[in-house]
Structures are given as structure tokens and as C-alpha cells.
Design a protein around this motif. Structure first.
Motif, PDB file in Angstrom:
ATOM      1  N   LEU A   1      48.902  44.185  37.978  1.00  0.00           N
ATOM      2  CA  LEU A   1      48.376  43.194  37.279  1.00  0.00           C
ATOM      3  C   LEU A   1      48.832  42.016  38.442  1.00  0.00           C
ATOM      4  O   LEU A   1      47.933  41.044  38.632  1.00  0.00           O
ATOM      5  CB  LEU A   1      49.278  42.616  36.001  1.00  0.00           C
ATOM      6  N   TYR A   2      49.844  42.018  39.257  1.00  0.00           N
ATOM      7  CA  TYR A   2      50.369  41.042  40.119  1.00  0.00           C
ATOM      8  C   TYR A   2      49.386  40.862  41.308  1.00  0.00           C
ATOM      9  O   TYR A   2      49.074  39.695  41.478  1.00  0.00           O
ATOM     10  CB  TYR A   2      51.848  41.308  40.426  1.00  0.00           C
ATOM     11  N   TYR A   3      48.888  42.033  41.807  1.00  0.00           N
ATOM     12  CA  TYR A   3      48.101  41.952  42.986  1.00  0.00           C
ATOM     13  C   TYR A   3      46.709  41.503  42.186  1.00  0.00           C
ATOM     14  O   TYR A   3      46.238  40.928  43.031  1.00  0.00           O
ATOM     15  CB  TYR A   3      48.158  43.424  43.361  1.00  0.00           C
ATOM     16  N   TRP A   4      46.356  41.959  41.210  1.00  0.00           N
ATOM     17  CA  TRP A   4      44.993  41.366  40.866  1.00  0.00           C
ATOM     18  C   TRP A   4      44.975  39.707  40.483  1.00  0.00           C
ATOM     19  O   TRP A   4      44.271  39.141  40.950  1.00  0.00           O
ATOM     20  CB  TRP A   4      44.815  41.908  39.425  1.00  0.00           C
ATOM     21  N   LEU A   5      46.191  39.367  40.104  1.00  0.00           N
ATOM     22  CA  LEU A   5      46.284  37.827  39.806  1.00  0.00           C
ATOM     23  C   LEU A   5      46.268  37.123  41.356  1.00  0.00           C
ATOM     24  O   LEU A   5      45.837  35.871  41.329  1.00  0.00           O
ATOM     25  CB  LEU A   5      47.588  37.506  39.264  1.00  0.00           C
ATOM     26  N   THR A   6      46.615  37.673  42.389  1.00  0.00           N
ATOM     27  CA  THR A   6      46.795  37.126  43.597  1.00  0.00           C
ATOM     28  C   THR A   6      45.568  37.314  44.626  1.00  0.00           C
ATOM     29  O   THR A   6      45.590  36.873  45.664  1.00  0.00           O
ATOM     30  CB  THR A   6      48.083  37.510  44.523  1.00  0.00           C
ATOM     31  N   TRP A   7      44.484  38.165  44.047  1.00  0.00           N
ATOM     32  CA  TRP A   7      43.455  38.401  44.871  1.00  0.00           C
ATOM     33  C   TRP A   7      42.766  37.070  44.708  1.00  0.00           C
ATOM     34  O   TRP A   7      42.203  36.734  43.660  1.00  0.00           O
ATOM     35  CB  TRP A   7      42.689  39.582  44.108  1.00  0.00           C
ATOM     36  N   GLU A   8      42.095  36.618  45.849  1.00  0.00           N
ATOM     37  CA  GLU A   8      41.385  35.296  45.997  1.00  0.00           C
ATOM     38  C   GLU A   8      40.418  35.096  45.045  1.00  0.00           C
ATOM     39  O   GLU A   8      40.167  34.084  44.490  1.00  0.00           O
ATOM     40  CB  GLU A   8      40.991  35.149  47.453  1.00  0.00           C
TER      41      GLU A   8
END
Length: 406
Positions: A101-108
């Protein structure tokens, strides 16, 4: 999306946990404690209280900063604590890995979509209810773990490459100034120390700005504030723009373009150069525009002279105050500036031009590398959420190629 993957609304696998903090002494997390774009915690683990309402969180939450979502402030805490009400603690269900989820939220693309839900002009805040309606890719939990492991390793390598590049960039910046400082420290009889007020152009009043910032106005008058003095050159596209009538009475601090801008309130002694495109702009309280008489001293050399230890020590000695550090304008006007003879001035001009070009070339290379590393992170995230991310040598080779010096 990869065959065999599913997707679901975020609300089906994640909830917003806005449990109010009970008052138990725990570490506090504010937006200022989360580094933009990296998810790095830059606060303290010491127990702390807050004056306003805060939310409780655990080491199992994902902390999402809703204020100015374009700043991309997301944290995976490794401790229990409480956070600002501008931060939403997100609790994930068992089918969703919190690092995924963290990586998805930081995807441009996701950052931009969240930002588009924002309301408020000066202080835009993400609409959390709309965010929860977003579709998130949901591969099997084991596949999420595999993807996260690859991203963790890749991002750690990128972070190392970024740190090395930033160090090289700092060294390139210091190269030029180190040479200048050696010149200034070894000045001889052909250098004279003259008060600043005797070296400026007739149109320069050595006055500090008194323009009040006011609200932003589209196509308004650019104004430079002390907080804008972060780089050598100040350009128009980075500035607040206000109603021109607010500065109409303050022509004495109207910029001509190419002015040196000296901070005299707050971080006293900081110096920047106003780009030529800023002709007609103005400055707020705390900045003194400086235009040297070209027959006595060039602006470029004047910039480095103002930043030299011999001048900065004078500024420091005259700075006073506790909550707000400042220096009186009369003391600014009396600053003794070391001025070289015309012969040395011309000799310096040639050597400085050559060194400046080389230092600029190196800085450009390192800035390009930083941009490339940032783009690489987003490229890896795109592959991750489309099911194309593999654990082969492609990732490590890509990082290595971006880190190599041109």
C-alpha cells in the motif's frame, strides 16, 4: 494489469483509523517529521505532547499526510505513537501488505489522482473518502510480498546512489567557493576594504523591503521573500505573485534584474541573485537589494564577496535578537567589503569564468542523475503495479547506469 490479478476499491482492504490519542506519552509525528517523497521519518522518538487533537497509531498502520498531497508524505512507522490530525492512520486488512500500500500511495499517477481530489486553495487537503474509492491492484498476498521485496532492495540501492550523487553535487558547488575563499583570505595591499554604501550604484538605496506578501494573484507581481533565498539564482516561476498595488509605493526596492538579495531578518547573511527576468519585481521585509557600481565592482564577484568569511563574520557580529535574528540597515551599509584593484579584478574575471563553467557543468551532470534516479523509482513502481516487475539484473544494472559519472 497482469493476468490473474484482481483489483478492488481501497475501502475494501483499508480503513481510516481516527481514534483520538488518550494522552499517554508517546512519540509524536507531524507533517514536518515525514520527508517528502521518501517516507523517511525525520522526527524524534522521544515522548511528546501536542496542543491540538491527535490520532493514535501503531507500528501496523500506514500514515498518510492529507495536507498538500502533492508533497507525497507517507510513512510506515516502526513504533506506536500519535500524529497530527492532518495525517490519517490507515489500517490494512489481512489481504493487503502495508508496504505494498505504501508503494502504491507513492506512485506518481496515484499521487496526482489523489491531489485532484483536494479542496482548499491555500491549504489543499486530499478527500479521504474519494481516495477510499480508488481501485488498487490486488495480486495474491505472496505476490505482494515478492514485489515489495524487490522494491525494498531496489529503493535502498537508489537511496545510496542519490546520497552519493548529492554529495558529489555539494562538492561541485563547493569547488568554486573554495577557490574564492582562498583568494579572499590571501588578499594583499592591492585590495581595499570599503563600506558597502560607497560601492553601490546611484539607483541602489540599500533599503530593506516592506511590501506585505498578500494573497496569491494570477499573473500578479512577483515578490521575493527571505524563505525564497535557497539557491544562487532566484527565478520568477518559484515566487509568490501579489496584487501590484500592494507594492506601488515601494519603488526603492523595485528590482532591476541581476540584483544581489541579502537577507537581513531570519537567516541573516544569506545571499542570492535575482534573475534578469525579475526586472520590476519587488521584495518583502527582510531583504535588501544590492546593485554595485560596475566601475567599482562586478555583481558576480560581489556575490561571492558578500558570501566570503570576511563579510559574513561582520554580519554575524552585528546580528541580534532571539526569536527573530536581524541586522540593522545602518550596519549593513557600513559593512566593509574587500575590493580588488582593477588589474586583479580583470585577472579574477578570466579564471573565475573558466572555473564557473566547469563547476556548472559538473552540477548539471549531477542534477540530471538525480532526475534520472527519481524517474527510475517511478518506472519501477509502474512495473510493480502492472505485474511486470522481475528480480533479475535489470534493476541493479539500471541503478548502476544512473549512478555512473558522465
Amino acid at each position: 494489469m497482469r493476468e490473474g490479478w484482481s483489483s478492488t476499491a481501497l475501502k475494501n482492504v483499508c480503513t481510516v483509523d481516527k481514534a483520538k490519542h488518550s494522552g499517554t506519552t508517546l512519540p509524536y509525528v507531524g507533517l514536518e517529521h515525514i520527508e517528502s517523497g521518501t517516507g523517511k521519518f525525520i522526527g524524534s522518538l522521544a515522548p511528546a505532547t501536542a496542543k491540538s487533537t491527535t490520532f493514535s497509531f501503531t507500528a501496523g498502520h500506514v500514515l498518510y499526510g492529507r495536507l498538500r498531497p502533492y508533497l507525497n508524505k507517507v510513512l510506515l512507522p516502526e513504533f506506536d505513537g500519535h500524529c497530527s490530525s492532518e495525517i490519517f492512520p490507515l489500517r490494512v486488512e489481512s489481504s493487503l501488505d502495508r508496504r505494498f500500500l505504501y508503494y502504491w500511495l507513492t506512485w506518481e499517477p496515484v499521487v496526482k489522482e489523489i491531489d485532484s481530489t483536494s479542496t482548499g486553495a491555500r491549504m489543499p487537503r486530499a478527500n479521504i473518502n474519494k481516495l477510499l474509492e480508488f481501485e488498487i491492484p490486488l495480486p495474491s498476498f505472496s505476490e505482494q510480498k515478492r514485489i515489495v521485496a524487490i522494491l525494498d532492495e531496489a529503493f535502498a540501492g537508489i537511496a545510496t546512489a542519490v546520497a552519493n550523487t548529492e554529495k558529489n553535487l555539494a562538492n561541485a558547488r563547493e569547488l568554486f567557493e573554495s577557490y574564492l575563499n582562498s583568494v579572499f583570505s590571501q588578499r594583499g595591499e592591492s585590495w581595499a576594504r570599503k563600506p558597502l554604501e560607497t560601492l553601490v550604484h546611484d539607483t541602489c538605496t540599500l533599503s530593506y523591503g516592506i511590501v506585505q506578501p498578500g494573497p496569491d494573484v494570477t499573473d500578479g507581481l512577483p515578490v521575493v521573500r527571505p524563505t525564497d533565498l535557497r539557491e544562487k539564482f532566484i527565478r520568477r516561476d518559484t515566487l509568490k505573485t501579489i496584487d501590484p498595488s500592494l507594492a506601488k509605493a515601494y519603488s526603492r526596492t523595485t528590482l532591476h534584474g541581476g540584483d544581489l538579495l541579502l537577507c537581513v531578518r531570519g537567516t541573516t547573511g544569506v545571499v542570492s541573485i535575482a534573475a534578469t527576468e525579475l526586472e520590476g519585481a519587488n521584495v518583502t521585509r527582510g531583504i535588501v537589494p544590492i546593485r554595485f557600481n560596475p566601475d567599482l565592482l562586478g555583481q558576480e564577484l560581489g556575490y561571492y564577496l558578500l558570501r566570503s568569511p570576511v563579510v559574513q563574520e561582520q554580519i554575524s557580529a552585528k546580528t541580534y535578537g532571539a526569536a527573530l535574528m536581524q541586522i540593522n540597515i545602518r550596519d549593513v551599509r557600513k559593512l566593509l567589503i574587500p575590493v580588488p584593484s582593477r588589474k586583479i579584478h580583470e585577472e579574477l574575471r578570466g579564471s573565475l569564468d573558466d572555473l564557473s563553467v566547469e563547476a556548472g557543468r559538473l552540477q548539471s551532470i549531477y542534477r540530471q542523475k538525480l532526475n534520472a534516479l527519481s524517474e527510475l523509482k517511478q518506472s519501477l513502481l509502474q512495473k510493480a503495479f502492472s505485474g511486470e516487475l522481475t528480480a533479475d539484473k535489470e534493476v541493479s544494472n539500471a541503478i548502476h547506469n544512473k549512478e555512473e559519472v558522465a
